[in-house]
Scaffold this motif. Structure first.
Motif, mmCIF file in Angstrom:
data_model
loop_
_atom_site.group_PDB
_atom_site.id
_atom_site.type_symbol
_atom_site.label_atom_id
_atom_site.label_comp_id
_atom_site.label_asym_id
_atom_site.label_seq_id
_atom_site.Cartn_x
_atom_site.Cartn_y
_atom_site.Cartn_z
ATOM 1 N N TYR A 196 62.736 50.241 28.813
ATOM 2 C CA TYR A 196 61.687 49.395 28.238
ATOM 3 C C TYR A 196 62.289 48.498 27.148
ATOM 4 O O TYR A 196 63.072 48.955 26.307
ATOM 5 N N PRO A 197 61.939 47.200 27.151
ATOM 6 C CA PRO A 197 62.538 46.254 26.193
ATOM 7 C C PRO A 197 61.949 46.356 24.788
ATOM 8 O O PRO A 197 61.207 45.482 24.339
ATOM 9 N N PHE A 198 62.282 47.412 24.072
ATOM 10 C CA PHE A 198 61.906 47.514 22.662
ATOM 11 C C PHE A 198 62.812 46.593 21.850
ATOM 12 O O PHE A 198 63.990 46.410 22.173
ATOM 13 N N PHE A 199 62.276 46.008 20.782
ATOM 14 C CA PHE A 199 63.077 45.156 19.907
ATOM 15 C C PHE A 199 62.364 45.034 18.566
ATOM 16 O O PHE A 199 61.198 45.437 18.429
ATOM 17 N N ARG A 200 63.071 44.506 17.587
ATOM 18 C CA ARG A 200 62.467 44.318 16.269
ATOM 19 C C ARG A 200 61.305 43.329 16.385
ATOM 20 O O ARG A 200 61.488 42.183 16.795
ATOM 21 N N GLY A 201 60.098 43.782 16.065
ATOM 22 C CA GLY A 201 58.932 42.929 16.157
ATOM 23 C C GLY A 201 57.873 43.451 17.115
ATOM 24 O O GLY A 201 56.709 43.075 17.010
ATOM 25 N N ASN A 202 58.257 44.329 18.070
ATOM 26 C CA ASN A 202 57.219 44.925 18.907
ATOM 27 C C ASN A 202 57.024 46.392 18.513
ATOM 28 O O ASN A 202 57.669 46.895 17.582
ATOM 29 N N PHE A 203 56.122 47.105 19.218
ATOM 30 C CA PHE A 203 55.696 48.429 18.772
ATOM 31 C C PHE A 203 55.844 49.474 19.870
ATOM 32 O O PHE A 203 55.786 49.166 21.063
ATOM 33 N N TYR A 204 56.027 50.704 19.425
ATOM 34 C CA TYR A 204 55.860 51.866 20.296
ATOM 35 C C TYR A 204 54.834 52.766 19.613
ATOM 36 O O TYR A 204 55.114 53.366 18.569
ATOM 37 N N MET A 205 53.628 52.821 20.158
ATOM 38 C CA MET A 205 52.577 53.667 19.596
ATOM 39 C C MET A 205 52.398 54.885 20.497
ATOM 40 O O MET A 205 52.194 54.754 21.706
ATOM 41 N N THR A 206 52.476 56.063 19.922
ATOM 42 C CA THR A 206 52.483 57.287 20.710
ATOM 43 C C THR A 206 51.523 58.330 20.151
ATOM 44 O O THR A 206 51.413 58.508 18.944
ATOM 45 N N VAL A 207 50.836 59.004 21.068
ATOM 46 C CA VAL A 207 49.978 60.140 20.708
ATOM 47 C C VAL A 207 50.592 61.421 21.270
ATOM 48 O O VAL A 207 49.943 62.452 21.353
ATOM 49 N N MET A 208 51.855 61.354 21.659
ATOM 50 C CA MET A 208 52.534 62.494 22.271
ATOM 51 C C MET A 208 53.064 63.449 21.209
ATOM 52 O O MET A 208 53.414 63.037 20.094
ATOM 53 N N ASN A 209 53.137 64.718 21.586
ATOM 54 C CA ASN A 209 53.793 65.716 20.746
ATOM 55 C C ASN A 209 55.247 65.310 20.538
ATOM 56 O O ASN A 209 55.947 64.969 21.495
ATOM 57 N N GLU A 210 55.714 65.348 19.300
ATOM 58 C CA GLU A 210 57.057 64.849 18.994
ATOM 59 C C GLU A 210 58.145 65.585 19.766
ATOM 60 O O GLU A 210 59.159 64.994 20.143
ATOM 61 N N GLU A 211 57.956 66.876 20.039
ATOM 62 C CA GLU A 211 58.971 67.636 20.761
ATOM 63 C C GLU A 211 59.083 67.203 22.219
ATOM 64 O O GLU A 211 60.109 67.425 22.852
ATOM 65 N N ARG A 212 58.011 66.605 22.772
ATOM 66 C CA ARG A 212 58.027 66.168 24.161
ATOM 67 C C ARG A 212 58.160 64.656 24.313
ATOM 68 O O ARG A 212 58.201 64.153 25.439
ATOM 69 N N ASP A 213 58.255 63.955 23.205
ATOM 70 C CA ASP A 213 58.337 62.502 23.266
ATOM 71 C C ASP A 213 59.801 62.072 23.190
ATOM 72 O O ASP A 213 60.376 61.948 22.106
ATOM 73 N N TYR A 214 60.390 61.796 24.360
ATOM 74 C CA TYR A 214 61.796 61.395 24.422
ATOM 75 C C TYR A 214 61.956 59.879 24.365
ATOM 76 O O TYR A 214 63.080 59.381 24.472
ATOM 77 N N ILE A 215 60.850 59.153 24.208
ATOM 78 C CA ILE A 215 60.923 57.693 24.173
ATOM 79 C C ILE A 215 61.091 57.173 22.756
ATOM 80 O O ILE A 215 61.760 56.164 22.522
ATOM 81 N N ARG A 216 60.515 57.870 21.775
ATOM 82 C CA ARG A 216 60.497 57.342 20.410
ATOM 83 C C ARG A 216 61.899 57.101 19.855
ATOM 84 O O ARG A 216 62.111 56.159 19.075
ATOM 85 N N GLU A 217 62.864 57.926 20.244
ATOM 86 C CA GLU A 217 64.232 57.719 19.750
ATOM 87 C C GLU A 217 64.817 56.412 20.276
ATOM 88 O O GLU A 217 65.536 55.710 19.566
ATOM 89 N N PHE A 218 64.509 56.081 21.532
ATOM 90 C CA PHE A 218 64.977 54.803 22.083
ATOM 91 C C PHE A 218 64.335 53.638 21.338
ATOM 92 O O PHE A 218 65.002 52.645 21.034
ATOM 93 N N ALA A 219 63.038 53.747 21.072
ATOM 94 C CA ALA A 219 62.338 52.685 20.347
ATOM 95 C C ALA A 219 62.938 52.491 18.953
ATOM 96 O O ALA A 219 63.146 51.359 18.498
ATOM 97 N N GLY A 220 63.223 53.606 18.277
ATOM 98 C CA GLY A 220 63.819 53.522 16.946
ATOM 99 C C GLY A 220 65.212 52.917 16.959
ATOM 100 O O GLY A 220 65.560 52.101 16.096
ATOM 101 N N TYR A 221 66.016 53.281 17.958
ATOM 102 C CA TYR A 221 67.371 52.737 18.058
ATOM 103 C C TYR A 221 67.359 51.240 18.313
ATOM 104 O O TYR A 221 68.283 50.521 17.923
ATOM 105 N N LYS A 222 66.310 50.767 18.976
ATOM 106 C CA LYS A 222 66.223 49.332 19.289
ATOM 107 C C LYS A 222 65.424 48.567 18.227
ATOM 108 O O LYS A 222 65.020 47.430 18.443
#
Length: 337
Positions: A196-222
């Protein structure tokens, strides 16, 4: 002397005429034709001609590899003859259908942008189209590119059967979604996160349990802004929903980002309304429906159509990893690299 028929005789004759010529004692209009059990020779010839890229009618013996292509061609283009292929075959092992492509060796720049490898395994009729975007170079994009090409890229018969079962469970049209099988929930989430094209200026909004959310780290890195929303925001009874306010936030980018939420948590079902509202406000949506039981819980996503869907197919294998199915909506993303 004029003979008269017994009362009701005329009616009985009319009924007999309706059933005349049928062994099943049904009217002609009610006879159900049996499914085709033999593939016509002209369809086999059409498949072989298509395989070799020549405009001619084929005749003669074929190799096992060519016959495998014929089977895939028939199921893809002439499904009414599929019974001639699949009857008597064993139920497919879903693990054999899983994505097995290994990621290529990342460059130093890719390593900076992607957190792949830093995760630790944890114990086990009113939809709106969002602007179509290009996925980043990734395993997922490579797989979708292959599956989107028609000539020479037919999927196997067991995969077609498993795919159709998943789409029926989700209530989604097969022509609009590409279906992938992964060996674990973690792998399915990471396929989305790295592509997914995450970048500075867009958002990743999640209601997932942090232990099962493997996407947020990618969003943060980007450098995308990560918004962790509480599960209570999914409750439609809350006035002035915080979730709705976040959807309506102004942004100079469209789409604004990716919204991820579960369809069911600890027996509580959450509304598909959030998919439509997110789309209306230019957000992509990942719906986690892995807690929904196939055959018991029925998803009705035809009116909402999330951009990504995670679900659990009927896994009959004895392997410890739980098969997870990832559905990707074609209209949301460019599927060519």
């Amino acid at each position: 002397m004029i003979q008269t028929r017994p009362k009701g005789g005329v009616e009985r004759d009319m009924v007999k005429s309706l059933f005349k010529g049928t062994e099943t004692a049904r009217p002609n209009s009610m006879i159900i034709k049996k499914a085709h059990r033999v593939i016509p020779a002209h369809i086999i010839a059409e498949a072989i001609s298509n395989l070799h890229g020549v405009d001619l009618r084929w005749s003669g013996p074929i190799t096992p590899a060519e016959m495998q292509y014929v089977e895939q061609y028939v199921v893809a283009k002439y499904p009414e003859y599929s019974n001639a292929l699949i009857e008597g075959k064993d139920k497919p092992d879903l693990y054999e259908l899983c994505v097995k492509e290994e990621p290529s060796q990342p460059s130093p720049e890719d390593k900076r942008k992607s957190p792949r490898g830093v995760f630790r395994e944890t114990p086990a009729s009113n939809f709106h189209d969002v602007v179509r975007i290009q996925l980043e170079p990734s395993r997922l994009l490579d797989i979708l590119t292959k599956k989107s090409s028609y000539i020479g890229s037919f999927i196997s018969i067991p995969e077609i059967q498993a795919r159709n079962k998943v789409l029926k469970h989700c209530g989604l049209p097969d022509e609009e979604y590409l279906v992938l099988f992964t060996s674990s929930y973690r792998d399915a989430m990471m396929l989305v996160g790295e592509s997914y094209p995450f970048f500075r200026g867009n958002f990743y909004m999640t209601v997932m349990n942090e232990e099962r959310d493997y996407i947020r780290e990618f969003a943060g890195y980007k450098d995308s802004k990560v918004v962790s929303a509480p599960e209570t925001w999914l409750d439609l009874r809350i006035k002035g929903s915080q979730l709705s306010q976040y959807f309506r936030r102004k942004s100079k980018h469209s789409p604004k980002g990716l919204f991820c939420y579960p369809a069911k948590v600890n027996g509580t079902h959450y509304s598909m309304h959030w998919v439509s509202e997110a789309h209306r406000n230019s957000w992509h949506v990942l719906l986690d429906a892995t807690a929904m039981v196939m055959g018991e819980d029925r998803l009705n996503l035809a009116l909402h159509r999330p951009d990504f869907v995670l679900c659990s197919p009927d896994d009959t294998t004895t392997r410890s990893s739980k098969i997870t199915c990832l559905l990707v909506r074609r209209k949301s993303f460019e599927t060519t690299s």
